[in-house]
Write an enzyme that holds these catalytic residues in place. Structure first.
Site, PDB file in Angstrom:
ATOM      1  N   GLU A   1     -10.595 -10.407 -11.933  1.00  0.00           N
ATOM      2  CA  GLU A   1      -8.674  -9.274 -12.119  1.00  0.00           C
ATOM      3  C   GLU A   1      -7.829 -10.621 -11.853  1.00  0.00           C
ATOM      4  O   GLU A   1      -8.765 -11.587 -11.470  1.00  0.00           O
ATOM      5  CB  GLU A   1      -8.757  -8.930 -10.675  1.00  0.00           C
ATOM      6  CG  GLU A   1      -9.752  -7.592 -11.169  1.00  0.00           C
ATOM      7  CD  GLU A   1     -10.174  -7.461  -9.037  1.00  0.00           C
ATOM      8  OE1 GLU A   1      -9.655  -7.161  -8.567  1.00  0.00           O
ATOM      9  OE2 GLU A   1     -11.444  -5.749  -9.375  1.00  0.00           O
TER      10      GLU A   1
ATOM     11  N   LYS B   1     -16.511  -8.401  -5.624  1.00  0.00           N
ATOM     12  CA  LYS B   1     -15.921  -9.105  -5.689  1.00  0.00           C
ATOM     13  C   LYS B   1     -15.412  -9.956  -4.707  1.00  0.00           C
ATOM     14  O   LYS B   1     -15.840 -10.341  -3.260  1.00  0.00           O
ATOM     15  CB  LYS B   1     -14.512  -7.740  -5.269  1.00  0.00           C
ATOM     16  CG  LYS B   1     -13.119  -8.311  -5.688  1.00  0.00           C
ATOM     17  CD  LYS B   1     -12.353  -7.464  -6.163  1.00  0.00           C
ATOM     18  CE  LYS B   1     -11.106  -6.961  -5.171  1.00  0.00           C
ATOM     19  NZ  LYS B   1     -10.765  -5.652  -5.421  1.00  0.00           N
TER      20      LYS B   1
ATOM     21  N   LEU C   1      -1.431 -11.093  -8.993  1.00  0.00           N
ATOM     22  CA  LEU C   1      -0.449 -10.948  -8.858  1.00  0.00           C
ATOM     23  C   LEU C   1       0.403  -9.683  -9.742  1.00  0.00           C
ATOM     24  O   LEU C   1      -0.978  -9.958 -10.802  1.00  0.00           O
ATOM     25  CB  LEU C   1       0.395 -11.515  -9.174  1.00  0.00           C
ATOM     26  CG  LEU C   1       0.061 -12.763  -7.463  1.00  0.00           C
ATOM     27  CD1 LEU C   1       1.438 -14.154  -7.517  1.00  0.00           C
ATOM     28  CD2 LEU C   1       1.281 -11.840  -6.584  1.00  0.00           C
TER      29      LEU C   1
ATOM     30  N   GLU D   1     -13.701  -6.443  -0.588  1.00  0.00           N
ATOM     31  CA  GLU D   1     -13.766  -8.278  -1.016  1.00  0.00           C
ATOM     32  C   GLU D   1     -14.937  -8.310  -0.001  1.00  0.00           C
ATOM     33  O   GLU D   1     -14.753  -8.243   1.163  1.00  0.00           O
ATOM     34  CB  GLU D   1     -12.645  -8.825  -0.901  1.00  0.00           C
ATOM     35  CG  GLU D   1     -11.692  -8.370  -1.866  1.00  0.00           C
ATOM     36  CD  GLU D   1     -10.246  -9.716  -1.500  1.00  0.00           C
ATOM     37  OE1 GLU D   1      -9.702  -9.119  -3.073  1.00  0.00           O
ATOM     38  OE2 GLU D   1     -10.403  -9.716  -0.467  1.00  0.00           O
TER      39      GLU D   1
ATOM     40  N   THR E   1     -10.664 -12.987  -7.740  1.00  0.00           N
ATOM     41  CA  THR E   1      -9.589 -12.798  -8.802  1.00  0.00           C
ATOM     42  C   THR E   1      -8.748 -14.495  -8.560  1.00  0.00           C
ATOM     43  O   THR E   1      -9.116 -15.110  -8.763  1.00  0.00           O
ATOM     44  CB  THR E   1      -9.019 -12.328  -7.199  1.00  0.00           C
ATOM     45  OG1 THR E   1      -8.921 -13.371  -6.613  1.00  0.00           O
ATOM     46  CG2 THR E   1      -9.504 -10.876  -6.282  1.00  0.00           C
TER      47      THR E   1
ATOM     48  N   ASP F   1       1.331  -1.322   0.562  1.00  0.00           N
ATOM     49  CA  ASP F   1       0.342   0.130   0.162  1.00  0.00           C
ATOM     50  C   ASP F   1       1.117   1.256   0.188  1.00  0.00           C
ATOM     51  O   ASP F   1       1.825   1.562   1.086  1.00  0.00           O
ATOM     52  CB  ASP F   1      -1.127  -0.136   1.458  1.00  0.00           C
ATOM     53  CG  ASP F   1      -2.478  -0.955   1.544  1.00  0.00           C
ATOM     54  OD1 ASP F   1      -1.793  -1.520   0.205  1.00  0.00           O
ATOM     55  OD2 ASP F   1      -2.285  -1.121   2.318  1.00  0.00           O
TER      56      ASP F   1
END
Length: 526
Positions: A458, A370, A461, A262, A417, A177
């Site tokens: 998505e 998600k 990594l 999520e 994901t 982040d």
């Protein structure tokens, strides 16, 4: 991340089978293994060996290795012709800090240049987080959309589409982040006097990244419940940007439902010491969730069941070390099944409540939710890491069908994901984790398609290489699927100078062409 490609995930063996792992042990000392760390979506931290001496072979019990075709020839994917296949739109996530804490757009000229570069290779649009902690920062129902208005106008002028995330979580504290965006100040002030508004673990540690679902219907936020706060925020956004909805610039709203946006519990927080591949920990110790659990136990007629498991280990435990998650453990006892049903239903109910209100706020718009890819310990009977995250998915129970049914109820798109990850690579790096991202993708995508809801995805990594893109293409457009099922959209994580430099961008352009169903240039690998 260069790893072997696989054959079509549609030919994977069903994920309900049990697996045995065979591996050669090696030292984990710093002298024997060189690693590179990545942050993946959901705050996860992987350390991927640059050169591993841990060859791993994973196969189904009683079957030959070739009957589980995970480690296919990469040539198959590289030579597949995607020309004439379905058009799958490609979006690119914008940087986390594209709008600052004063809700002002950062470096608009630089952003314009990058967006024009994306437009030059026919990217369909971009995804951006609309942070609750910025927009409603200082006082309830006082919204500042200024920076987003300017950002959206730039996107509109360049003729790109927008996927907008209603981000009701904070950012920061996870490795990778690069910005710190907490929850609104007025919410944090409430939390100072009532810390039970946050998810809490067994040790009493509060996770301030998002609010506990225990206050969804509790009027503890200056006279409003949590879901009322979310609804007011979404309704304000819809009114503020009505012109962009009418003109079709905003193509999708993704509704944040938990940590990292999520639908899951914050069961593996790095700031509390979790490291991959720990099983994580249950997050149901705030007073509101404790009250709900006790009430459910009383209703069942077993008041002594009104507690969370006391033998589930800690964040970095492994399943076989715990009484709850080990093979034959308490997770499959009468009490264990009661607790896991309650814990997972709490997750489904939260999604149900918030998405019902999202449909009211954004009536007629495409809405998405998600789901995170918790793929480690997938090849064990208990699926411990999924259980602590709220997905009651074991060797004998499909934990994703109830979530898919809830999303179907609201006609919400499932965004999933980890479609670029390969199981073989996971076993080369961490054979002890018994991970299976391909099996998980197979299960989740089919759970969604079985109830006829749209599926987007998505990458988890950073991905810059052809092999990773080939894996995404195979998952986006399954080979030989008799129903011609495919992803409705793909969002690339994330826009950066590394993506748009030289050879990386050439590979990305090649990937976009494949997603769009165009002929892919046969360029040499570098």
């Amino acid at each position: 991340m260069a790893v072997s490609s696989v054959r079509s995930f549609n030919s994977l063996c069903p994920p309900r089978t049990l697996f045995t792992a065979y591996s050669t042990l090696c030292s984990r000392s710093s002298n024997s293994l060189s690693c590179t760390s990545f942050r993946i979506d959901g705050g996860l931290v992987y350390s991927i060996p640059r050169s591993s001496r841990v060859p791993a072979l994973v196969r189904e019990k009683r079957e030959r290795t070739e009957d589980y075709p995970l480690a296919g020839d990469s040539t198959d994917n590289d030579q597949r012709d995607f020309a004439g296949t379905h058009y799958v739109p490609v979006y690119v996530m914008l940087p986390l800090g594209v709008v600052d804490m004063n809700c002002e757009l950062v470096d608009p000229e630089g952003l314009k240049n990058q967006l024009r570069i994306l437009k030059s290779v026919n990217v369909d649009g971009v995804m951006v987080d609309c942070w609750w902690g910025m927009v409603e920062a200082h006082a309830p129902q006082t919204y500042n959309w200024g920076g987003y208005r300017r950002l959206f106008q730039i996107v509109r002028d360049i003729e790109l589409k927008l996927q907008v995330v209603m981000s009701f979580h904070g950012c920061g504290g996870n490795v990778g982040d690069d910005v710190n965006i907490p929850l609104p100040q007025w919410v944090r002030e409430i939390g100072d006097s009532n810390p039970d508004i946050y998810f809490t673990d067994e040790e009493g540690r509060r996770n301030t990244e998002c609010l506990t679902w225990g206050i969804d219907k509790e009027r503890v936020l200056r006279g409003r419940t949590a879901v009322e706060v979310y609804f007011d925020y979404m309704r304000s956004f819809r009114v503020e940007f009505d012109d962009l909805f009418v003109d079709g610039v905003i193509s999708e709203i993704e509704v944040g439902l938990g940590p990292c946006g999520e639908l899951r519990y914050p069961s593996y927080p790095v700031k509390h010491g979790w490291r991959y591949p720990g099983i994580g920990a249950f997050q149901c110790y705030d007073k509101y969730m404790v009250k709900s659990l006790k009430k459910a136990a009383e209703k069942r007629g077993h008041t002594f069941w009104g507690r969370a498991p006391n033998n589930a280990g800690s964040y970095n435990s492994v399943p076989h070390e715990t009484g709850f998650f080990r093979d034959g453990g308490d997770y499959d006892s009468y009490y264990g099944r009661f607790f896991l049903n309650w814990y997972s239903q709490f997750l489904v109910d939260h999604g149900d409540r918030v998405l019902a209100l999202a449909n009211l706020a954004f009536e007629g718009s495409c809405i998405a939710a998600k789901l995170s890819g918790i793929h480690w310990w997938y090849k064990t009977a208990s699926h411990a890491a999924e259980l602590t995250s709220g997905f009651y998915n074991t060797a004998h129970r499909d934990g994703y069908a109830p979530i898919a049914a809830m999303l179907k109820k609201h006609e919400v798109t499932l965004n999933f994901t980890c479609v670029e990850l390969r199981t073989l690579n996971q076993h080369e790096g961490f054979p002890e984790a018994l991970a299976d991202p391909e099996g998980l993708v197979w299960q989740v995508l089919n759970a969604a398609w079985d109830v006829s809801i749209r599926v987007a995805s998505e990458n988890a990594l950073p991905c810059y290489d052809r092999e990773g893109y080939s894996k995404i293409l195979e998952n986006a457009k399954p080979r030989n699927d008799p129903d011609a099922r495919h992803l409705c959209a793909f969002t690339y994580l994330r826009l950066s100078p590394v993506l748009i430099e030289g050879h990386n961008f050439v590979e990305f352009e090649r990937f976009v062409k494949g997603m769009h169903g165009e002929a892919i240039p046969d360029l040499p690998l570098h």
